[in-house]
Design a protein around this motif. Sequence first.
Motif, mmCIF file in Angstrom:
data_model
loop_
_atom_site.group_PDB
_atom_site.id
_atom_site.type_symbol
_atom_site.label_atom_id
_atom_site.label_comp_id
_atom_site.label_asym_id
_atom_site.label_seq_id
_atom_site.Cartn_x
_atom_site.Cartn_y
_atom_site.Cartn_z
ATOM 1 N N THR A 170 -2.037 21.062 -14.325
ATOM 2 C CA THR A 170 -1.416 20.017 -13.492
ATOM 3 C C THR A 170 -0.671 18.998 -14.347
ATOM 4 O O THR A 170 0.007 18.117 -13.806
ATOM 5 N N ASP A 171 -0.797 19.107 -15.670
ATOM 6 C CA ASP A 171 -0.137 18.145 -16.565
ATOM 7 C C ASP A 171 1.332 18.519 -16.731
ATOM 8 O O ASP A 171 1.787 18.926 -17.804
ATOM 9 N N ILE A 172 2.097 18.368 -15.641
ATOM 10 C CA ILE A 172 3.529 18.665 -15.626
ATOM 11 C C ILE A 172 4.252 17.432 -15.114
ATOM 12 O O ILE A 172 3.642 16.513 -14.549
ATOM 13 N N TRP A 173 5.585 17.416 -15.280
ATOM 14 C CA TRP A 173 6.358 16.218 -14.947
ATOM 15 C C TRP A 173 6.214 15.819 -13.492
ATOM 16 O O TRP A 173 6.164 14.624 -13.166
ATOM 17 N N ASP A 174 6.143 16.772 -12.580
ATOM 18 C CA ASP A 174 6.021 16.428 -11.164
ATOM 19 C C ASP A 174 4.826 15.524 -10.910
ATOM 20 O O ASP A 174 4.888 14.617 -10.064
ATOM 21 N N ASN A 175 3.731 15.758 -11.635
ATOM 22 C CA ASN A 175 2.513 14.963 -11.460
ATOM 23 C C ASN A 175 2.469 13.758 -12.390
ATOM 24 O O ASN A 175 1.953 12.695 -12.021
ATOM 25 N N ARG A 176 3.010 13.916 -13.580
ATOM 26 C CA ARG A 176 2.931 12.823 -14.546
ATOM 27 C C ARG A 176 3.694 11.585 -14.081
ATOM 28 O O ARG A 176 3.252 10.451 -14.280
ATOM 29 N N VAL A 177 4.861 11.780 -13.463
ATOM 30 C CA VAL A 177 5.629 10.623 -13.001
ATOM 31 C C VAL A 177 4.879 9.877 -11.904
ATOM 32 O O VAL A 177 4.984 8.649 -11.783
ATOM 33 N N LEU A 178 4.099 10.596 -11.105
ATOM 34 C CA LEU A 178 3.322 9.938 -10.050
ATOM 35 C C LEU A 178 2.164 9.141 -10.644
ATOM 36 O O LEU A 178 1.834 8.059 -10.164
ATOM 37 N N GLY A 179 1.551 9.677 -11.701
ATOM 38 C CA GLY A 179 0.503 8.916 -12.366
ATOM 39 C C GLY A 179 1.028 7.609 -12.928
ATOM 40 O O GLY A 179 0.388 6.560 -12.825
ATOM 41 N N THR A 180 2.217 7.658 -13.516
ATOM 42 C CA THR A 180 2.831 6.439 -14.046
ATOM 43 C C THR A 180 3.162 5.463 -12.925
ATOM 44 O O THR A 180 2.904 4.260 -13.038
ATOM 45 N N ALA A 181 3.746 5.959 -11.832
ATOM 46 C CA ALA A 181 4.109 5.082 -10.714
ATOM 47 C C ALA A 181 2.878 4.448 -10.078
ATOM 48 O O ALA A 181 2.908 3.274 -9.682
ATOM 49 N N LEU A 182 1.795 5.188 -9.966
ATOM 50 C CA LEU A 182 0.561 4.621 -9.404
ATOM 51 C C LEU A 182 0.039 3.499 -10.284
ATOM 52 O O LEU A 182 -0.455 2.481 -9.787
ATOM 53 N N ARG A 183 0.152 3.675 -11.600
ATOM 54 C CA ARG A 183 -0.291 2.625 -12.512
ATOM 55 C C ARG A 183 0.568 1.375 -12.371
ATOM 56 O O ARG A 183 0.058 0.245 -12.359
ATOM 57 N N VAL A 184 1.889 1.560 -12.242
ATOM 58 C CA VAL A 184 2.789 0.416 -12.041
ATOM 59 C C VAL A 184 2.481 -0.275 -10.716
ATOM 60 O O VAL A 184 2.430 -1.506 -10.633
ATOM 61 N N ALA A 185 2.259 0.519 -9.664
ATOM 62 C CA ALA A 185 1.967 -0.054 -8.350
ATOM 63 C C ALA A 185 0.688 -0.882 -8.384
ATOM 64 O O ALA A 185 0.603 -1.936 -7.745
ATOM 65 N N ARG A 186 -0.283 -0.433 -9.141
ATOM 66 C CA ARG A 186 -1.544 -1.169 -9.216
ATOM 67 C C ARG A 186 -1.355 -2.541 -9.839
ATOM 68 O O ARG A 186 -1.989 -3.515 -9.433
ATOM 69 N N THR A 187 -0.467 -2.650 -10.812
ATOM 70 C CA THR A 187 -0.253 -3.951 -11.459
ATOM 71 C C THR A 187 0.478 -4.928 -10.547
ATOM 72 O O THR A 187 0.391 -6.142 -10.749
ATOM 73 N N LEU A 188 1.210 -4.427 -9.557
ATOM 74 C CA LEU A 188 1.965 -5.307 -8.668
ATOM 75 C C LEU A 188 1.140 -5.792 -7.483
ATOM 76 O O LEU A 188 1.495 -6.777 -6.852
ATOM 77 N N SER A 189 0.076 -5.094 -7.152
ATOM 78 C CA SER A 189 -0.676 -5.411 -5.947
ATOM 79 C C SER A 189 -1.795 -6.403 -6.237
ATOM 80 O O SER A 189 -2.502 -6.301 -7.243
ATOM 81 N N THR A 190 -1.941 -7.382 -5.338
ATOM 82 C CA THR A 190 -3.072 -8.300 -5.428
ATOM 83 C C THR A 190 -4.065 -8.064 -4.299
ATOM 84 O O THR A 190 -5.057 -8.764 -4.194
ATOM 85 N N SER A 191 -3.795 -7.084 -3.455
ATOM 86 C CA SER A 191 -4.743 -6.718 -2.402
ATOM 87 C C SER A 191 -5.872 -5.923 -3.045
ATOM 88 O O SER A 191 -5.639 -4.830 -3.565
ATOM 89 N N PRO A 192 -7.105 -6.427 -3.034
ATOM 90 C CA PRO A 192 -8.199 -5.725 -3.729
ATOM 91 C C PRO A 192 -8.397 -4.302 -3.231
ATOM 92 O O PRO A 192 -8.602 -3.379 -4.029
ATOM 93 N N GLY A 193 -8.330 -4.103 -1.905
ATOM 94 C CA GLY A 193 -8.523 -2.758 -1.361
ATOM 95 C C GLY A 193 -7.453 -1.798 -1.810
ATOM 96 O O GLY A 193 -7.737 -0.658 -2.202
ATOM 97 N N LEU A 194 -6.207 -2.236 -1.762
ATOM 98 C CA LEU A 194 -5.099 -1.378 -2.171
ATOM 99 C C LEU A 194 -5.170 -1.089 -3.664
ATOM 100 O O LEU A 194 -4.981 0.059 -4.103
ATOM 101 N N ALA A 195 -5.417 -2.132 -4.475
ATOM 102 C CA ALA A 195 -5.505 -1.927 -5.922
ATOM 103 C C ALA A 195 -6.632 -0.958 -6.264
ATOM 104 O O ALA A 195 -6.479 -0.104 -7.148
ATOM 105 N N ARG A 196 -7.743 -1.057 -5.561
ATOM 106 C CA ARG A 196 -8.869 -0.146 -5.817
ATOM 107 C C ARG A 196 -8.505 1.294 -5.470
ATOM 108 O O ARG A 196 -8.785 2.230 -6.227
ATOM 109 N N ASP A 197 -7.849 1.491 -4.331
ATOM 110 C CA ASP A 197 -7.459 2.840 -3.937
ATOM 111 C C ASP A 197 -6.418 3.431 -4.887
ATOM 112 O O ASP A 197 -6.452 4.625 -5.201
ATOM 113 N N LEU A 198 -5.483 2.594 -5.335
ATOM 114 C CA LEU A 198 -4.483 3.064 -6.299
ATOM 115 C C LEU A 198 -5.141 3.474 -7.609
ATOM 116 O O LEU A 198 -4.783 4.491 -8.213
ATOM 117 N N HIS A 199 -6.111 2.675 -8.055
ATOM 118 C CA HIS A 199 -6.811 2.998 -9.298
ATOM 119 C C HIS A 199 -7.584 4.303 -9.163
ATOM 120 O O HIS A 199 -7.575 5.154 -10.074
#
Length: 417
Positions: A170-199
Amino acid sequence: MPDRIEVRIGEYGSAVLTGSQLTSRDVDRLRVLQARGRLGLDRTPTGWRLKAGATVGLLVLDRIRLVMEPKFAISGDMLMDWLAYALGAPAPLPVTSRRWATGPEGYADLVAAALLEQCERLLREGLRRDYVRRQNLEPVLRGRLDVAAQATLRYGQLDKLHVHAFDRETDIWDNRVLGTALRVARTLSTSPGLARDLHTIAEAFPQDTPPDAALRALDHTRYTRLNARYLAAHTWARLLLRGGGVTDVLIDCGTAAGGLLLAMPALWEAVVRRLTTDATASHGGHTATGGSAGITVRGDLGITSAFRPDVLISLPGRDPSERTLLPVDAKYKRYDRHGVGAADVHQLLTYSAGYTPNDDRHAVIVHPRAGGQSYRALQIDSPRGRLGNIHVLGVDTHTHPQEAAAWVGSVLPLHHG
């Protein structure tokens, strides 16, 4: 670092900040955004005055979190529907939207929630695997023997073999870019529930790709039947990694601007492009390709310039073998409250003269409004007769995009020519 102070500004609004609320790095980043017309920053005797333009979203600075809310035409609860429509991506499910609709970050949290929803779906279906070349140390020969590594690292020993082999991972670009985007999204969110689910979900995706590399990979991704189901997730990931730009990237010295900003005029242009394309498809219309030449200006101090309307619709004419062009311009202006400006009249007349028949000149303005659809037609006359007709369409952004497209198709001048 203590919690950042939240500063909220409505679209076209302003806020006064003390000198201590902005660091020198913040000022540099805001100046870059100011140079691109995203906002205004003026020095005051006690600090700074920050003016929001037609840009909404979230900007994370060193000491403040700047939230710019949509106020003009597209309400916060409809913004995601229109954004998804413009991008050609599925809108988040209503339950997902409601879950974070009242969060403090609004737009930023909803985009993160849209990415989360698509990544959850991919996990339920099973992440795509593909063959990845690895250099492994194996007890038996599998793949191709690395003779140089075997000779220099194992010194002729054959109990372990250095091999090059391909494994389905599964370590291919299709999945890797989503892992990076999820990490970026987590840093932008201050909603505890959303940040927890993203993590939580980010742990299921490979995450060793820097944001700039992930964005380059997304821009070069081509979709086939093998990865077509990733298109929606990649659309939201691209939006997050670009800092929210629909057609442009907010970049500061190669680093993302640290937020999620959306230029509403760019969004409206993308909306109008799809609206008019959808509205005219059933009438045999389609968007004209880039091969149609623009209107060119020559002879001005050696400078040659060209300009085109936001959308050119190709329509069947009275003769089935011929087609005519209809120029359409997206105007993110309050034309529901005041008349069309002289500059826009001149611009649309130029478009009609450049693209439509001499005896039947038409052009279209599409602007956003709230409280119902509106239509009016401007007739521009001269002492020598009619110069052209400008059709002004006010699209109600409180309706669903598909309903708006049907209405646009009912009022556009589709049978002239």
